[in-house]
Write a protein that holds these residues in place. Structure first.
Motif, PDB file in Angstrom:
ATOM      1  N   TRP A  97       9.103   5.545  -6.519  1.00 18.30           N
ATOM      2  CA  TRP A  97       8.335   5.452  -5.278  1.00 18.30           C
ATOM      3  C   TRP A  97       7.274   4.358  -5.378  1.00 18.30           C
ATOM      4  CZ3 TRP A  97       7.146  10.107  -1.792  1.00 18.30           C
ATOM      5  CH2 TRP A  97       8.263  10.947  -1.696  1.00 18.30           C
ATOM      6  N   SER A  98       7.173   3.581  -4.340  1.00 20.12           N
ATOM      7  CA  SER A  98       6.071   2.625  -4.227  1.00 20.12           C
ATOM      8  C   SER A  98       4.829   3.354  -3.739  1.00 20.12           C
ATOM      9  CB  SER A  98       6.438   1.516  -3.237  1.00 20.12           C
ATOM     10  OG  SER A  98       6.609   2.068  -1.929  1.00 20.12           O
ATOM     11  N   LEU A  99       3.697   2.690  -3.837  1.00 17.24           N
ATOM     12  CA  LEU A  99       2.466   3.259  -3.293  1.00 17.24           C
ATOM     13  C   LEU A  99       2.616   3.485  -1.792  1.00 17.24           C
ATOM     14  CD1 LEU A  99      -0.511   4.101  -3.351  1.00 17.24           C
ATOM     15  CD2 LEU A  99      -1.109   1.673  -3.177  1.00 17.24           C
ATOM     16  N   ALA A 100       3.291   2.563  -1.104  1.00 20.19           N
ATOM     17  CA  ALA A 100       3.475   2.705   0.347  1.00 20.19           C
ATOM     18  C   ALA A 100       4.290   3.953   0.675  1.00 20.19           C
ATOM     19  CB  ALA A 100       4.152   1.457   0.911  1.00 20.19           C
ATOM     20  N   ALA A 101       5.318   4.232  -0.137  1.00 18.46           N
ATOM     21  CA  ALA A 101       6.142   5.423   0.094  1.00 18.46           C
ATOM     22  C   ALA A 101       5.323   6.687  -0.160  1.00 18.46           C
ATOM     23  CB  ALA A 101       7.365   5.386  -0.802  1.00 18.46           C
ATOM     24  N   PHE A 102       4.512   6.660  -1.209  1.00 21.96           N
ATOM     25  CA  PHE A 102       3.661   7.797  -1.536  1.00 21.96           C
ATOM     26  C   PHE A 102       2.640   8.031  -0.426  1.00 21.96           C
ATOM     27  CE2 PHE A 102      -0.027   9.709  -3.736  1.00 21.96           C
ATOM     28  CZ  PHE A 102       0.590  10.807  -4.339  1.00 21.96           C
ATOM     29  N   ARG A 103       2.050   6.935   0.063  1.00 21.04           N
ATOM     30  CA  ARG A 103       1.062   7.050   1.147  1.00 21.04           C
ATOM     31  C   ARG A 103       1.722   7.598   2.408  1.00 21.04           C
ATOM     32  NH1 ARG A 103      -0.204   2.070   1.628  1.00 21.04           N
ATOM     33  NH2 ARG A 103      -1.950   2.050   0.143  1.00 21.04           N
ATOM     34  N   ARG A 104       2.936   7.166   2.715  1.00 14.21           N
ATOM     35  CA  ARG A 104       3.624   7.657   3.911  1.00 14.21           C
ATOM     36  C   ARG A 104       3.892   9.158   3.799  1.00 14.21           C
ATOM     37  NH1 ARG A 104       9.490   5.575   6.053  1.00 14.21           N
ATOM     38  NH2 ARG A 104      10.154   6.575   4.100  1.00 14.21           N
ATOM     39  N   ALA A 105       4.263   9.620   2.602  1.00 12.10           N
ATOM     40  CA  ALA A 105       4.488  11.056   2.415  1.00 12.10           C
ATOM     41  C   ALA A 105       3.204  11.835   2.661  1.00 12.10           C
ATOM     42  CB  ALA A 105       5.014  11.314   1.004  1.00 12.10           C
ATOM     43  N   MET A 106       2.094  11.310   2.141  1.00 16.16           N
ATOM     44  CA  MET A 106       0.811  11.985   2.304  1.00 16.16           C
ATOM     45  C   MET A 106       0.328  11.964   3.751  1.00 16.16           C
ATOM     46  SD  MET A 106      -0.503  13.088  -0.709  1.00 16.16           S
ATOM     47  CE  MET A 106      -2.282  12.882  -0.808  1.00 16.16           C
ATOM     48  N   ARG A 107       0.565  10.859   4.424  1.00 18.44           N
ATOM     49  CA  ARG A 107       0.019  10.686   5.776  1.00 18.44           C
ATOM     50  C   ARG A 107       0.956  11.211   6.873  1.00 18.44           C
ATOM     51  NH1 ARG A 107      -3.688   6.248   5.241  1.00 18.44           N
ATOM     52  NH2 ARG A 107      -5.418   7.261   4.110  1.00 18.44           N
ATOM     53  N   GLU A 108       2.269  11.106   6.641  1.00 15.51           N
ATOM     54  CA  GLU A 108       3.212  11.416   7.721  1.00 15.51           C
ATOM     55  C   GLU A 108       4.222  12.494   7.372  1.00 15.51           C
ATOM     56  OE1 GLU A 108       4.986   7.846   9.349  1.00 15.51           O
ATOM     57  OE2 GLU A 108       3.284   6.643   8.651  1.00 15.51           O
ATOM     58  N   GLY A 109       4.257  12.933   6.112  1.00 14.56           N
ATOM     59  CA  GLY A 109       5.228  13.951   5.734  1.00 14.56           C
ATOM     60  C   GLY A 109       6.644  13.425   5.707  1.00 14.56           C
ATOM     61  N   VAL A 110       6.822  12.212   5.179  1.00 13.63           N
ATOM     62  CA  VAL A 110       8.150  11.574   5.129  1.00 13.63           C
ATOM     63  C   VAL A 110       8.445  11.168   3.691  1.00 13.63           C
ATOM     64  CG1 VAL A 110       9.607   9.702   5.995  1.00 13.63           C
ATOM     65  CG2 VAL A 110       7.835  10.692   7.468  1.00 13.63           C
ATOM     66  N   SER A 111       9.614  11.526   3.194  1.00 14.23           N
ATOM     67  CA  SER A 111      10.010  11.180   1.834  1.00 14.23           C
ATOM     68  C   SER A 111      10.382   9.702   1.731  1.00 14.23           C
ATOM     69  CB  SER A 111      11.195  12.049   1.396  1.00 14.23           C
ATOM     70  OG  SER A 111      11.553  11.793   0.062  1.00 14.23           O
TER      71      SER A 111
END
Length: 418
Positions: A97-111
């Motif tokens: 996972w990139s930081l962007a992917a991790f941030r999206r999971a935290m912010r939007e609930g998307v894997s």
């Protein structure tokens, strides 16, 4: 008119389908070969604190499993969801996972691969976490030991396995975006920690029919894993009012002399809070004490308990409990443990927490700071023994008798089964 309807109905359906696709579809994000954020000791240490404040290990570690490797079964009214592996294993965890992917999971609930995450992961709260804290948490998790372990398949009915349907839930409950402290005050720091990383209202606010927090009932009390989570808006007006220092003690080491020890789902929370800066614990207490307080509600009953049950309960107490909880017991006199007559579990509106504590006990502390322990009595006491001893202790508090202790014992034994 008929021709207009023939045109309008398909158009509305097409528009609805298009809107659904827009809200439900998320693109996959390319994997990375290595973490794409600077990893240094200070950022990792900050991430450790962020992850502890977020209780990440509590949900992402199964009993007997490796830290953060997932597999913990979360029982919900809709079925069982198994938590995921968040170690940096590339195949079964978040190693790619990139930081962007991790941030999206935290912010939007998307894997990372684009599928929507179930809201058992509290992204409706984590979305409020600042970029700096998200980056620190990412750095910390990416420096953990990789564990190759895939979570079991969720046990949900067919309609709920269709993850795109979560888009409608998100429309109702997700308000994406960081909400940092407005200023440097202790109360604002506490508000940020409580509402974002702490996701406290997930347990302390009642849930609606589809699992979302009820609007207008913020911190009005909830129920989690069979235990009652008290209304934080009534702590100051409880039968034994809480003070700021008592909340600090309770959160920091798991026990407040005037109220008792943390148990059930709150136990691992206080164990984690014992590892974060004391200033953060104080800030949380300050914010909780700043909440508008309502008059504590109490279910008024006219229940009368058969005196024979009270006598039997007292005998059970003397045989099984008095060694630790009696007025002259060394735990009470030397270790300053609270009398059960003061315990919040026995002052509650229902007997659930008192019964659950007797059934499950208080687990042996896993982290320094928490010093309370109680063995479980679920396999020792019969339903009658348990109901009678709980009602006996309640009778020593001066509070009205509970009307449904025996029935609650029976139902809770089923609810609390692993």
């Amino acid at each position: 008119m008929r021709r207009s309807l023939l045109i309008a109905v398909p158009a509305v359906c097409l528009f609805g389908l298009l809107a659904f696709v827009i809200f439900a579809w998320r693109p996959s994000m390319a994997p990375v070969a290595s973490p794409d954020v600077a990893i240094d000791a200070s950022r990792v240490e900050k991430g450790r604190i962020v992850v502890a404040l977020g209780d990440c290990a509590v949900c992402h570690t199964r009993p007997g499993g490796k830290d953060f490797a997932g597999g913990l079964p979360l029982k919900t009214p809709f079925g069982t969801i198994f938590t995921t592996n968040i170690t940096p294993d590339r195949e079964t965890g978040i190693g790619g996972w990139s930081l962007a992917a991790f941030r999206r999971a935290m912010r939007e609930g998307v894997s990372r691969d684009g599928h929507l995450l179930y809201p058992a992961f509290p992204y409706i709260h984590y979305t409020q976490v600042t970029d700096a804290d998200i980056e620190a948490a990412y750095a910390f998790l990416m420096t953990r030991t990789p564990v190759h372990e895939r979570a079991p398949e969720n046990e949900l009915p067919l309609p709920l396995r269709f993850r795109p349907s979560l888009a409608f839930w998100n429309l109702l409950y997700l308000r994406s975006g960081a909400r940092p402290p407005k200023d440097d005050s202790e109360v604002e720091r506490g508000r940020y920690l409580v509402d974002s990383l702490g996701h406290c209202s997930s347990c302390h606010t009642p849930l609606g029919i589809i699992g979302g927090e009820k609007s207008g009932h913020y911190f009005g009390g909830g129920r989690i894993d069979g235990w009652d989570a008290p209304a934080l808006t009534e702590l100051g007006n409880a039968s034994i009012p809480w003070t700021h220092d008592q909340i600090v003690a309770y959160l920091g080491n798991g026990v407040a002399i005037e109220h008792g020890a943390a148990g059930g789902p709150m136990r691992p929370v206080v164990e984690n809070l014992g590892t974060v800066p004391p200033s953060d614990v104080r800030a949380i207490a300050t914010y909780v004490m700043s909440l508008p307080q309502s008059k504590a509600t109490e279910r008024v009953t006219t229940a009368t308990i058969d005196p024979a049950r009270i006598r039997h309960g007292q005998a059970i107490f003397q045989a099984s409990c008095e060694t630790c909880h009696g007025a002259s017991a060394s735990m009470t006199t030397a270790l300053h443990r609270p009398s059960l007559a003061l315990s919040s579990a026995f002052h509650g509106d229902t007997p659930r927490n008192a019964i659950a504590t007797v059934i499950e006990g208080l687990s042996w502390p896993e982290k320094p700071g928490v010093t309370t322990y109680m063995p479980p009595f679920g396999e020792v006491l019969t339903d009658k023994d348990m109901a009678d001893v709980v009602d006996y202790v309640r009778s020593t508090t001066g509070r009205p008798a509970w009307a449904d202790t025996p029935a609650t014992v029976t139902s809770l034994r089923k609810e609390l089964k692993p």
